[in-house]
Design a protein around this motif. Sequence first.
Motif, PDB file in Angstrom:
ATOM      1  N   LYS A   8       0.389  -1.707   0.056  1.00  0.00           N
ATOM      2  CA  LYS A   8       0.281  -0.162  -0.109  1.00  0.00           C
ATOM      3  C   LYS A   8       1.072   1.410   0.273  1.00  0.00           C
ATOM      4  N   ASP A   9       0.447   2.681  -0.644  1.00  0.00           N
ATOM      5  CA  ASP A   9       1.224   3.695  -0.671  1.00  0.00           C
ATOM      6  C   ASP A   9       1.151   4.225   0.662  1.00  0.00           C
ATOM      7  N   GLU A  10      -0.019   4.211   1.608  1.00  0.00           N
ATOM      8  CA  GLU A  10       0.062   4.232   2.871  1.00  0.00           C
ATOM      9  C   GLU A  10      -0.219   3.921   3.930  1.00  0.00           C
ATOM     10  N   PRO A  11       0.410   2.563   4.212  1.00  0.00           N
ATOM     11  CA  PRO A  11       0.268   1.568   4.965  1.00  0.00           C
ATOM     12  C   PRO A  11       0.733   1.661   6.756  1.00  0.00           C
ATOM     13  N   LEU A  12      -0.273   0.809   7.398  1.00  0.00           N
ATOM     14  CA  LEU A  12      -0.672   0.988   8.563  1.00  0.00           C
ATOM     15  C   LEU A  12       0.320  -0.135   9.452  1.00  0.00           C
ATOM     16  N   ILE A  13       1.572   0.518   9.963  1.00  0.00           N
ATOM     17  CA  ILE A  13       3.172  -0.227  10.559  1.00  0.00           C
ATOM     18  C   ILE A  13       2.709  -0.223  12.359  1.00  0.00           C
ATOM     19  N   GLU A  31       3.798   8.154   6.873  1.00  0.00           N
ATOM     20  CA  GLU A  31       4.933   9.684   7.447  1.00  0.00           C
ATOM     21  C   GLU A  31       4.000   9.921   8.877  1.00  0.00           C
ATOM     22  N   GLN A  32       2.731   9.195   9.083  1.00  0.00           N
ATOM     23  CA  GLN A  32       2.097   9.957  10.030  1.00  0.00           C
ATOM     24  C   GLN A  32       2.491   9.645  11.125  1.00  0.00           C
ATOM     25  N   LEU A  33       2.247   9.968  12.065  1.00  0.00           N
ATOM     26  CA  LEU A  33       2.671   9.052  13.489  1.00  0.00           C
ATOM     27  C   LEU A  33       1.267   9.107  14.374  1.00  0.00           C
ATOM     28  N   LYS A  80      -6.333  -5.977  13.826  1.00  0.00           N
ATOM     29  CA  LYS A  80      -6.833  -6.375  12.262  1.00  0.00           C
ATOM     30  C   LYS A  80      -6.359  -5.518  10.845  1.00  0.00           C
ATOM     31  N   ASP A  81      -5.898  -3.639  10.967  1.00  0.00           N
ATOM     32  CA  ASP A  81      -6.264  -3.428   9.991  1.00  0.00           C
ATOM     33  C   ASP A  81      -4.778  -3.634  10.171  1.00  0.00           C
ATOM     34  N   LEU A  82      -3.940  -3.385  10.799  1.00  0.00           N
ATOM     35  CA  LEU A  82      -2.494  -3.844  10.863  1.00  0.00           C
ATOM     36  C   LEU A  82      -1.778  -4.270   9.452  1.00  0.00           C
ATOM     37  N   ASP A  83      -0.588  -3.299   8.426  1.00  0.00           N
ATOM     38  CA  ASP A  83      -0.182  -3.974   6.843  1.00  0.00           C
ATOM     39  C   ASP A  83       1.313  -4.987   7.376  1.00  0.00           C
ATOM     40  N   ALA A  84       1.755  -4.507   8.434  1.00  0.00           N
ATOM     41  CA  ALA A  84       2.767  -5.151   8.974  1.00  0.00           C
ATOM     42  C   ALA A  84       3.402  -4.789   9.573  1.00  0.00           C
ATOM     43  N   GLY A 320      11.082   1.224   9.573  1.00  0.00           N
ATOM     44  CA  GLY A 320       9.900   0.049   8.561  1.00  0.00           C
ATOM     45  C   GLY A 320       9.497   0.392   8.019  1.00  0.00           C
ATOM     46  N   LEU A 321       8.685   1.346   7.723  1.00  0.00           N
ATOM     47  CA  LEU A 321       8.046   2.019   6.273  1.00  0.00           C
ATOM     48  C   LEU A 321       9.201   2.212   5.447  1.00  0.00           C
ATOM     49  N   ILE A 322      10.328   2.266   6.267  1.00  0.00           N
ATOM     50  CA  ILE A 322      11.626   3.076   4.490  1.00  0.00           C
ATOM     51  C   ILE A 322      11.997   1.228   4.314  1.00  0.00           C
TER      52      ILE A 322
END
Length: 343
Positions: A8-13, A31-33, A80-84, A320-322
């Motif tokens: 995803k472009d804006e993953p929830l990590i 990039e949003q905390l 369950k919303d987490l992407d990574a 992790g996003l990187i």
Amino acid sequence: MYGNFKLKDEPLILGIESSCDETAAAVIRGEQLLSSVIISSAEEQAKYGGVVPEIASRAHTDAVDDAVLRAVKEAGVTIKDLDAVAVTYGAGLLGALLVGLSFAKSLAYSLNVPLIAVNHIRGHLAAAYLCGENLKPPYVTLLASGGHTAILHTKSYTEFKVLGGTCDDAAGEAFDKVARILGLPYPGGPNVQKLAEGGSADIPFPAALVKNSERMQFSYSGLKTAVMNYCHNRTQRGEQFNPADVAASFQVAALEPLVKKTVECAKKLGADTITAGGGVAANGYLRARLSKECEQAGLKLILPEKKYCTDNAAMIAAEGLIQYRAKNFAPLDINAAAQIPLK
């Protein structure tokens, strides 16, 4: 084996950190905390004058589930919303690392989302991306922590070159040692800084810089010995000395070379931005001196908030996003590592 991920472009990590005495969890969306939770065992460790690995491991075991649940709730999302799931796998205390890593493996497997194994030191470098400054490479970074001291040329999001570093001890370790010499409680770094604020830096301790070296090298072993000898010799002779002056003088000798060489490297490389990371980057004297020197040199300085310089999970999520965008995912049989080369 888990797999078949759709990026995803804006993953929830979710980030998890357990390398030492802080059990931490954080959630980012792109990039949003969204949240950052830290449960520390530092107060318990202080009873023993430093971190006791077994106590730290037990504290992580007790706290990791609570930290993750709190971070997810404060982020306004569900598990369950987490992407990574990003987690520190090294460097640090092996038992402590295993607690966070085992939890992250199980969670990633159960959710069928990527597991991202994060180098703790790269996490400290990534803390600068939490500043909301739209930071983009290339730039120069000062890394100063309990285990590492180096100046780096960050060429891309995943690549950096070490321009210089310590040839023996790290700056953070030196602060802890001097704190013990002066009878200050754990954690040493903040207490040395606090004591130094009431002192004068007029004791000629040797600067933490190796002279006449082909490479840019720092050295803290001799500086620690000089502080120890100064205090010991005066005590043996029955002479009075001001601990605040010792702290202030040590702080200048330890940090001025880092400030000056970091700025010199940026100017030499033509970089227009400097960042800093690691626990020592929370030091008020270092932050003030970097700010002044960068202003005079016309350089932009991006400093993470102090709470993101010390151990936290927000920086692990940021790294992790990187790695997520670079598709650097870890197998579920990855093990913790007490030591990881700075690379």
